[in-house]
Structure formats: structure tokens, C-alpha cells
Design a protein around this motif. Structure first.
Motif, PDB file in Angstrom:
ATOM      1  N   LYS A   1       0.824  -1.212   0.000  1.00  0.00           N
ATOM      2  CA  LYS A   1       0.000   0.000   0.000  1.00  0.00           C
ATOM      3  C   LYS A   1       0.857   1.261   0.000  1.00  0.00           C
ATOM      4  CE  LYS A   1      -3.519  -2.721   0.178  1.00  0.00           C
ATOM      5  NZ  LYS A   1      -4.140  -3.102  -1.123  1.00  0.00           N
ATOM      6  N   SER A   2       2.114   1.111  -0.419  1.00  0.00           N
ATOM      7  CA  SER A   2       3.026   2.251  -0.551  1.00  0.00           C
ATOM      8  C   SER A   2       4.246   1.784  -1.338  1.00  0.00           C
ATOM      9  CB  SER A   2       3.456   2.782   0.819  1.00  0.00           C
ATOM     10  OG  SER A   2       4.235   1.819   1.517  1.00  0.00           O
ATOM     11  N   GLY A   3       5.049   2.746  -1.745  1.00  0.00           N
ATOM     12  CA  GLY A   3       6.256   2.388  -2.492  1.00  0.00           C
ATOM     13  C   GLY A   3       6.420   3.256  -3.723  1.00  0.00           C
ATOM     14  N   HIS A   4       7.384   2.899  -4.565  1.00  0.00           N
ATOM     15  CA  HIS A   4       7.744   3.715  -5.721  1.00  0.00           C
ATOM     16  C   HIS A   4       7.711   2.877  -7.005  1.00  0.00           C
ATOM     17  CE1 HIS A   4       9.384   5.851  -2.229  1.00  0.00           C
ATOM     18  NE2 HIS A   4       9.289   6.951  -2.962  1.00  0.00           N
ATOM     19  N   PRO A   5       6.544   2.729  -7.616  1.00  0.00           N
ATOM     20  CA  PRO A   5       6.460   1.903  -8.820  1.00  0.00           C
ATOM     21  C   PRO A   5       7.057   2.537 -10.071  1.00  0.00           C
ATOM     22  CG  PRO A   5       4.323   2.886  -8.349  1.00  0.00           C
ATOM     23  CD  PRO A   5       5.216   3.220  -7.192  1.00  0.00           C
ATOM     24  N   GLY A   6       6.893   3.853 -10.253  1.00  0.00           N
ATOM     25  CA  GLY A   6       7.315   4.498 -11.499  1.00  0.00           C
ATOM     26  C   GLY A   6       8.772   4.299 -11.843  1.00  0.00           C
ATOM     27  N   GLY A   7       9.653   4.692 -10.923  1.00  0.00           N
ATOM     28  CA  GLY A   7      11.091   4.568 -11.147  1.00  0.00           C
ATOM     29  C   GLY A   7      11.617   3.159 -10.999  1.00  0.00           C
ATOM     30  N   SER A   8      10.792   2.259 -10.445  1.00  0.00           N
ATOM     31  CA  SER A   8      11.160   0.842 -10.393  1.00  0.00           C
ATOM     32  C   SER A   8      10.937   0.205 -11.757  1.00  0.00           C
ATOM     33  CB  SER A   8      10.337   0.110  -9.329  1.00  0.00           C
ATOM     34  OG  SER A   8      10.636   0.572  -8.027  1.00  0.00           O
ATOM     35  N   LEU A   9       9.797   0.511 -12.357  1.00  0.00           N
ATOM     36  CA  LEU A   9       9.461  -0.065 -13.659  1.00  0.00           C
ATOM     37  C   LEU A   9      10.406   0.416 -14.764  1.00  0.00           C
ATOM     38  CD1 LEU A   9       5.580   0.260 -13.391  1.00  0.00           C
ATOM     39  CD2 LEU A   9       6.873  -1.880 -13.403  1.00  0.00           C
ATOM     40  N   SER A  10      10.978   1.606 -14.606  1.00  0.00           N
ATOM     41  CA  SER A  10      11.833   2.149 -15.663  1.00  0.00           C
ATOM     42  C   SER A  10      13.200   1.477 -15.750  1.00  0.00           C
ATOM     43  CB  SER A  10      12.016   3.666 -15.485  1.00  0.00           C
ATOM     44  OG  SER A  10      12.710   3.980 -14.303  1.00  0.00           O
ATOM     45  N   ILE A  11      13.606   0.749 -14.699  1.00  0.00           N
ATOM     46  CA  ILE A  11      14.940   0.138 -14.700  1.00  0.00           C
ATOM     47  C   ILE A  11      14.911  -1.378 -14.832  1.00  0.00           C
ATOM     48  CG2 ILE A  11      15.965   2.039 -13.389  1.00  0.00           C
ATOM     49  CD1 ILE A  11      15.894   0.220 -10.905  1.00  0.00           C
TER      50      ILE A  11
ATOM     51  N   LYS B   1      18.023   6.153 -21.721  1.00  0.00           N
ATOM     52  CA  LYS B   1      16.733   6.827 -21.869  1.00  0.00           C
ATOM     53  C   LYS B   1      15.620   5.839 -21.587  1.00  0.00           C
ATOM     54  CE  LYS B   1      13.831  10.073 -23.039  1.00  0.00           C
ATOM     55  NZ  LYS B   1      13.608  11.215 -22.122  1.00  0.00           N
ATOM     56  N   SER B   2      14.797   6.150 -20.597  1.00  0.00           N
ATOM     57  CA  SER B   2      13.774   5.201 -20.164  1.00  0.00           C
ATOM     58  C   SER B   2      12.404   5.859 -20.047  1.00  0.00           C
ATOM     59  CB  SER B   2      14.168   4.593 -18.809  1.00  0.00           C
ATOM     60  OG  SER B   2      14.173   5.603 -17.808  1.00  0.00           O
ATOM     61  N   ILE B   3      11.412   5.024 -19.772  1.00  0.00           N
ATOM     62  CA  ILE B   3      10.039   5.488 -19.583  1.00  0.00           C
ATOM     63  C   ILE B   3       9.626   5.181 -18.150  1.00  0.00           C
ATOM     64  CG2 ILE B   3       7.625   5.161 -20.249  1.00  0.00           C
ATOM     65  CD1 ILE B   3       8.636   4.354 -23.041  1.00  0.00           C
ATOM     66  N   LYS B   4       9.319   6.220 -17.403  1.00  0.00           N
ATOM     67  CA  LYS B   4       8.864   6.010 -16.034  1.00  0.00           C
ATOM     68  C   LYS B   4       7.536   5.252 -16.072  1.00  0.00           C
ATOM     69  CE  LYS B   4       9.136   8.245 -11.611  1.00  0.00           C
ATOM     70  NZ  LYS B   4       9.969   9.256 -10.952  1.00  0.00           N
ATOM     71  N   GLY B   5       7.420   4.205 -15.262  1.00  0.00           N
ATOM     72  CA  GLY B   5       6.204   3.398 -15.257  1.00  0.00           C
ATOM     73  C   GLY B   5       6.093   2.435 -16.422  1.00  0.00           C
ATOM     74  N   LYS B   6       7.217   2.151 -17.084  1.00  0.00           N
ATOM     75  CA  LYS B   6       7.230   1.307 -18.281  1.00  0.00           C
ATOM     76  C   LYS B   6       6.502  -0.027 -18.067  1.00  0.00           C
ATOM     77  CE  LYS B   6       8.694  -0.376 -22.278  1.00  0.00           C
ATOM     78  NZ  LYS B   6       8.165   0.091 -23.589  1.00  0.00           N
ATOM     79  N   GLY B   7       5.600  -0.337 -19.014  1.00  0.00           N
ATOM     80  CA  GLY B   7       4.918  -1.623 -18.990  1.00  0.00           C
ATOM     81  C   GLY B   7       3.495  -1.580 -18.476  1.00  0.00           C
ATOM     82  N   VAL B   8       3.132  -0.487 -17.798  1.00  0.00           N
ATOM     83  CA  VAL B   8       1.769  -0.325 -17.289  1.00  0.00           C
ATOM     84  C   VAL B   8       1.228   0.962 -17.895  1.00  0.00           C
ATOM     85  CG1 VAL B   8       0.298  -0.058 -15.257  1.00  0.00           C
ATOM     86  CG2 VAL B   8       2.332  -1.527 -15.147  1.00  0.00           C
ATOM     87  N   SER B   9       0.251   0.851 -18.767  1.00  0.00           N
ATOM     88  CA  SER B   9      -0.177   1.976 -19.603  1.00  0.00           C
ATOM     89  C   SER B   9      -0.496   3.243 -18.825  1.00  0.00           C
ATOM     90  CB  SER B   9      -1.388   1.570 -20.445  1.00  0.00           C
ATOM     91  OG  SER B   9      -2.493   1.238 -19.617  1.00  0.00           O
ATOM     92  N   PHE B  10      -1.246   3.115 -17.731  1.00  0.00           N
ATOM     93  CA  PHE B  10      -1.685   4.312 -17.025  1.00  0.00           C
ATOM     94  C   PHE B  10      -0.600   4.895 -16.107  1.00  0.00           C
ATOM     95  CE2 PHE B  10      -3.115   0.623 -14.599  1.00  0.00           C
ATOM     96  CZ  PHE B  10      -2.681   0.890 -13.309  1.00  0.00           C
ATOM     97  N   MET B  11       0.512   4.184 -15.963  1.00  0.00           N
ATOM     98  CA  MET B  11       1.621   4.703 -15.156  1.00  0.00           C
ATOM     99  C   MET B  11       2.710   5.347 -16.007  1.00  0.00           C
ATOM    100  SD  MET B  11       2.299   1.793 -12.245  1.00  0.00           S
ATOM    101  CE  MET B  11       1.033   1.292 -11.080  1.00  0.00           C
ATOM    102  N   GLU B  12       2.751   5.025 -17.288  1.00  0.00           N
ATOM    103  CA  GLU B  12       3.848   5.484 -18.129  1.00  0.00           C
ATOM    104  C   GLU B  12       3.873   7.008 -18.258  1.00  0.00           C
ATOM    105  OE1 GLU B  12       3.978   3.462 -21.871  1.00  0.00           O
ATOM    106  OE2 GLU B  12       4.621   1.565 -20.962  1.00  0.00           O
ATOM    107  N   ASN B  13       5.058   7.571 -17.979  1.00  0.00           N
ATOM    108  CA  ASN B  13       5.306   9.013 -18.108  1.00  0.00           C
ATOM    109  C   ASN B  13       4.382   9.863 -17.245  1.00  0.00           C
ATOM    110  OD1 ASN B  13       7.504   8.904 -19.985  1.00  0.00           O
ATOM    111  ND2 ASN B  13       6.045   8.432 -21.606  1.00  0.00           N
ATOM    112  N   GLN B  14       3.935   9.300 -16.123  1.00  0.00           N
ATOM    113  CA  GLN B  14       3.076  10.028 -15.200  1.00  0.00           C
ATOM    114  C   GLN B  14       3.810  10.238 -13.880  1.00  0.00           C
ATOM    115  OE1 GLN B  14       0.012  11.253 -16.170  1.00  0.00           O
ATOM    116  NE2 GLN B  14       0.624  10.405 -18.168  1.00  0.00           N
ATOM    117  N   VAL B  15       4.131  11.493 -13.568  1.00  0.00           N
ATOM    118  CA  VAL B  15       4.882  11.775 -12.350  1.00  0.00           C
ATOM    119  C   VAL B  15       4.106  11.375 -11.100  1.00  0.00           C
ATOM    120  CG1 VAL B  15       4.055  14.148 -12.033  1.00  0.00           C
ATOM    121  CG2 VAL B  15       6.354  13.502 -11.236  1.00  0.00           C
TER     122      VAL B  15
END
Length: 286
Positions: A28-38, A238-252
Motif C-alpha cells: 500500500k506504498s512504495g515507488h512503482p514508477g522509477g522501479s518499472l523504468s529500470i 533513456k527510459s520510460i517512467k512506469g514502463k509496462g503499465v499503460s496508465f503509469m507510463e510518463n506520469q509523475v
């Protein structure tokens, strides 16, 4: 890199993404965006490149890895679980009281973690220390670290870069996750650290550019870094924050929040669909 090997790594990356989403959802917490990008970067390092031994995590001659952007711990944990350092079941207990998997990596509790990180800017310094130790001891291991483009606003990053070049740490490879977003918004608006390539070059690094989600490019860059003599290498990925999950991609907004049940189910559905696509693609090549 052969297509069959690329396909294998793509499937592993998909499993790791599922692990990230699942662990952050259960926490119920954490940092998915920058995790998915790497994910592809970690997948390549742990499943195609680094000399490591899951039965002997502290093996003296292993390659070292430091996640300088320590808040992306869900990505590292999911990678280590897929590799076999600990059970996949542990991912469900991310950030739970008593769990070994807390919000940032802990080298004292987690098998496979070479350095505790979390305070941005410090991880690259410890990676430099590991590289220098290897050089002085005439060891063949390499030292890898992933930093964030937002993290590069920290002054200590550049102190470490200056040190690495001065010590001619050719066994050091710094990978910059350039997803363009940090907790406060676009990196270009918050601290504007670009041009990162010219800055690392000015500090004495060999610099390479890649697509962080392309295994062939990652492999070429890592191999080029190993061939580089007398200076460290910086790979600008060069990466995409939230890569792989459509509604998370490039969303701060997905820098540091967990999905609710509906969002979790949608994310897993998308990742499963991608995995099925990879499976069908593999069958065509058989």
C-alpha cells in the motif's frame, strides 16, 4: 545478441514487473514508477552479465551492484527474487513490520544486496569505493550502479564522478536512468541537470547512449564499457517512467504511490497480456 536470448530476457523482465506491482500493491506504498523504468537494466545485469552466486551472496570475487536510487527497491527485490536469492513470497511483505524487505535496500538483512542505499547521491560513491578496492587488490570483478537523472542533481554524484575518473576506475560502470521525471515534476524543470553526457565526459568518463528498454543496446553498451581502459563508463539510458503499465507510463503521479485494487488488477492484466504475446512470439520462432 541472439533473438532467442532477447526473448528469454523479455519474459524475465515481465515477471519482474509483476513482482514490482504486486509488492507495492500489498505494501500500500512504495515507488512503482522509477522501479518499472529500470527493469530491463536489472534483468540484463543479473541474468546475462554479472558474476554472482546465489548460494554465496558474499562471494569475494562477485561483481558488485549498488542501487543508488534506493527508492526503486521494489525493482531490485523482484529481480533478486526471480534470480533465486529469496522466495517470491517475500515480495508480498514489502514494507511490512518485521519483513526484511523495507522501503530501501538493507545489506545486513537481504541476500544479494551489496550496499544499503536510500539517501540520494551516496550510492555512486560506494560503488566507486568498491571499484577502487577491486583495482587495488587486482581483482577482476566489476562495480555497477544505477542512479536517477533526478538524483544527478545531488552534488555528491559529481564529487564521486571526479573521484572515479581521477582514480581511473575502468571497472566502474555508472548507468543513469533518464526517465525525465522526479518526485516534484519534470527533471528539466526541477533541476535541469542536462546535458548529462557532456558533464560526465568533462569529468573524464567514457559516455554511451542507449534505449533503457532495448536488450541489444544494453548488451552492446555493457560490453563496450568492459573494453574501455583507463577510465570509468557512464551509460545514459533513456527510459520510460512506469514502463509496462499503460496508465503509469510518463506520469509523475506514479513516482511514489501504490495502485488500488482496480488499478492493480488492470496492471496485472496488461502484464499478463504482454507475457502471452511474448509466449506466442517464442512459439513462432521454435
Amino acid at each position: 545478441m541472439e533473438q532467442e536470448r532477447v526473448s528469454e530476457l523479455e519474459k524475465i523482465a515481465s515477471h519482474i514487473r509483476m513482482g514490482i506491482i504486486g509488492s507495492v500493491y500489498h505494501a500500500k506504498s512504495g515507488h512503482p514508477g522509477g522501479s518499472l523504468s529500470i527493469v530491463e537494466l536489472l534483468t540484463y545485469l543479473y541474468f546475462a552479465e554479472m558474476k554472482i552466486d546465489i548460494k554465496n551472496p558474499k562471494w569475494a570475487d562477485r561483481d558488485r551492484f549498488v542501487l543508488s536510487k534506493g527508492h526503486a527497491a521494489p525493482a531490485l527485490y523482484a529481480t533478486l527474487a526471480c534470480k533465486g536469492f529469496f522466495s517470491q513470497e517475500e515480495l508480498k511483505y514489502l514494507r511490512h513490520i518485521g519483513s526484511m524487505l523495507q522501503g530501501h535496500p538493507d545489506m545486513k538483512k537481504i541476500p544479494g544486496v551489496d550496499m544499503s542505499t536510500g539517501s540520494l547521491g551516496q550510492g555512486i560513491s560506494t560503488a566507486c569505493g568498491m571499484a577502487l578496492a577491486g583495482k587495488l587488490q587486482k581483482k577482476n570483478y566489476r562495480s555497477y550502479t544505477i542512479i536517477g537523472d533526478g538524483e544527478s542533481e545531488e552534488g555528491q554524484v559529481w564529487e564521486a564522478a571526479m573521484f572515479a575518473a581521477h582514480q581511473s576506475l575502468a571497472n566502474l560502470c555508472v548507468i543513469v536512468d533518464c526517465n525525465g521525471l522526479q518526485i516534484d515534476g519534470p527533471v528539466s524543470e526541477v533541476g535541469a541537470p542536462e546535458p548529462l553526457d557532456k558533464k560526465f565526459e568533462a569529468f573524464g568518463f567514457h559516455v554511451l547512449h542507449i534505449d533503457a528498454h532495448d536488450f541489444t543496446q544494453i548488451a552492446k553498451a555493457v560490453n563496450a564499457a568492459k573494453r574501455t581502459k583507463n577510465c570509468p563508463t557512464a551509460i545514459i539510458a533513456k527510459s520510460i517512467k512506469g514502463k509496462g503499465v499503460s496508465f503509469m507510463e510518463n506520469q509523475v503521479s506514479w513516482h511514489g504511490k501504490a495502485p488500488n485494487q482496480e488499478q492493480y488488477e488492470q496492471a496485472i492484466q496488461e502484464l499478463n497480456a504482454h507475457m502471452e504475446k511474448l509466449e506466442r512470439k517464442g512459439e513462432k520462432h521454435d
